[in-house]
Design a protein around this motif. Structure first.
Motif, short mmCIF file in Angstrom:
data_model
loop_
_atom_site.label_atom_id
_atom_site.label_comp_id
_atom_site.label_asym_id
_atom_site.label_seq_id
_atom_site.Cartn_x
_atom_site.Cartn_y
_atom_site.Cartn_z
N MET A 164 58.82 -82.13 -2.20
CA MET A 164 57.49 -81.59 -2.38
C MET A 164 56.95 -82.06 -3.72
SD MET A 164 56.19 -77.63 -2.59
CE MET A 164 57.83 -77.09 -2.76
N SER A 165 55.70 -82.43 -3.73
CA SER A 165 55.09 -82.95 -4.95
C SER A 165 54.57 -81.82 -5.82
CB SER A 165 53.93 -83.88 -4.58
OG SER A 165 53.26 -84.29 -5.75
N SER A 166 55.04 -81.80 -7.05
CA SER A 166 54.57 -80.78 -7.99
C SER A 166 53.12 -81.02 -8.38
CB SER A 166 55.46 -80.75 -9.23
OG SER A 166 55.43 -82.00 -9.87
N LYS A 167 52.61 -82.24 -8.14
CA LYS A 167 51.21 -82.55 -8.43
C LYS A 167 50.28 -81.78 -7.49
CE LYS A 167 52.43 -87.26 -9.52
NZ LYS A 167 52.25 -88.63 -9.10
N LEU A 168 50.74 -81.51 -6.29
CA LEU A 168 49.93 -80.82 -5.29
C LEU A 168 50.09 -79.31 -5.30
CD1 LEU A 168 50.41 -82.97 -2.06
CD2 LEU A 168 48.33 -82.68 -3.38
N LYS A 169 51.25 -78.84 -5.68
CA LYS A 169 51.61 -77.42 -5.53
C LYS A 169 50.79 -76.54 -6.45
CE LYS A 169 54.83 -74.37 -4.07
NZ LYS A 169 54.16 -73.53 -3.11
N ASN A 170 49.96 -75.71 -5.83
CA ASN A 170 49.23 -74.67 -6.55
C ASN A 170 48.72 -73.66 -5.53
OD1 ASN A 170 46.62 -75.47 -5.54
ND2 ASN A 170 46.54 -77.07 -7.08
N GLU A 171 48.14 -72.59 -6.00
CA GLU A 171 47.69 -71.52 -5.09
C GLU A 171 46.62 -71.99 -4.12
OE1 GLU A 171 46.74 -67.70 -6.82
OE2 GLU A 171 48.30 -67.97 -8.34
N SER A 172 45.72 -72.83 -4.58
CA SER A 172 44.65 -73.31 -3.70
C SER A 172 45.20 -74.16 -2.56
CB SER A 172 43.62 -74.14 -4.49
OG SER A 172 42.99 -73.34 -5.45
N THR A 173 46.14 -75.02 -2.88
CA THR A 173 46.74 -75.87 -1.85
C THR A 173 47.58 -75.04 -0.90
OG1 THR A 173 46.76 -77.68 -3.44
CG2 THR A 173 48.07 -77.97 -1.46
N ASP A 174 48.31 -74.06 -1.44
CA ASP A 174 49.05 -73.14 -0.57
C ASP A 174 48.09 -72.45 0.39
OD1 ASP A 174 51.40 -73.73 -1.90
OD2 ASP A 174 51.55 -71.79 -2.93
N PHE A 175 46.94 -72.00 -0.10
CA PHE A 175 45.95 -71.31 0.73
C PHE A 175 45.45 -72.23 1.84
CE2 PHE A 175 41.60 -69.60 1.46
CZ PHE A 175 41.96 -68.31 1.86
N LEU A 176 45.17 -73.49 1.49
CA LEU A 176 44.73 -74.47 2.48
C LEU A 176 45.78 -74.66 3.57
CD1 LEU A 176 42.97 -76.79 3.62
CD2 LEU A 176 44.12 -78.29 1.96
N PHE A 177 47.02 -74.91 3.17
CA PHE A 177 48.07 -75.18 4.15
C PHE A 177 48.36 -73.95 5.01
CE2 PHE A 177 49.86 -78.69 1.21
CZ PHE A 177 48.89 -79.57 1.65
N LYS A 178 48.31 -72.77 4.43
CA LYS A 178 48.49 -71.54 5.23
C LYS A 178 47.37 -71.40 6.25
CE LYS A 178 51.16 -69.06 1.77
NZ LYS A 178 51.18 -68.00 0.76
N ALA A 179 46.15 -71.75 5.86
CA ALA A 179 45.03 -71.69 6.80
C ALA A 179 45.25 -72.66 7.96
CB ALA A 179 43.72 -72.01 6.08
N ILE A 180 45.69 -73.88 7.65
CA ILE A 180 45.94 -74.88 8.70
C ILE A 180 47.03 -74.40 9.65
CG2 ILE A 180 46.84 -77.21 9.11
CD1 ILE A 180 45.34 -78.03 6.48
N LEU A 181 48.05 -73.76 9.11
CA LEU A 181 49.13 -73.26 9.96
C LEU A 181 48.67 -72.16 10.92
CD1 LEU A 181 52.05 -73.22 7.37
CD2 LEU A 181 51.85 -74.70 9.39
N GLU A 182 47.53 -71.55 10.67
CA GLU A 182 46.98 -70.52 11.56
C GLU A 182 46.27 -71.11 12.78
OE1 GLU A 182 47.52 -67.25 11.40
OE2 GLU A 182 48.77 -67.66 9.65
N LEU A 183 45.96 -72.39 12.75
CA LEU A 183 45.25 -73.01 13.87
C LEU A 183 46.19 -73.17 15.06
CD1 LEU A 183 43.43 -75.73 11.76
CD2 LEU A 183 42.47 -73.58 12.62
#
Length: 101
Positions: A1-20
């Protein structure tokens, strides 16, 4: 996992995608989230990655996808030196296809 990407906003985006749950939900969500060129660029990179993972040559990838050789090279680098995300998704898609037979 890239530490450059990891933050709360990105977590929120990926969690939203997983709901589809359906293709239609994906179309609706991504059309709201992204521009048409952004979606087309992501889908093109995914197709390029899939073709390269099947050992297709650059000339075939260029002619079938319209992707630039620079894009193909970047995708190829991710396939070989990335986080194996493409491989994970392609394997799961292949498994699902087999299960549906």
């Amino acid at each position: 996992m890239s530490s450059k990407l990891k933050n709360e906003s990105t977590d929120f985006l990926f969690k939203a995608i997983l709901e589809l749950k359906t293709l239609e939900e994906c179309y609706d969500f991504f059309e709201d989230l992204c521009t048409v060129p952004e979606i087309k660029a992501m889908s093109q990179r995914l197709v390029v990655a899939h073709m390269l993972s099947e050992k297709r040559v650059y000339s075939d990838v260029v002619s079938e996808t319209g992707a630039s050789t620079a894009t193909i090279s970047r995708v190829n680098r991710s396939l070989h030196y990335g986080c194996d995300g493409y491989e994970l998704v392609f394997q799961r898609m292949a498994n699902r296809k087999e299960e549906e037979k």
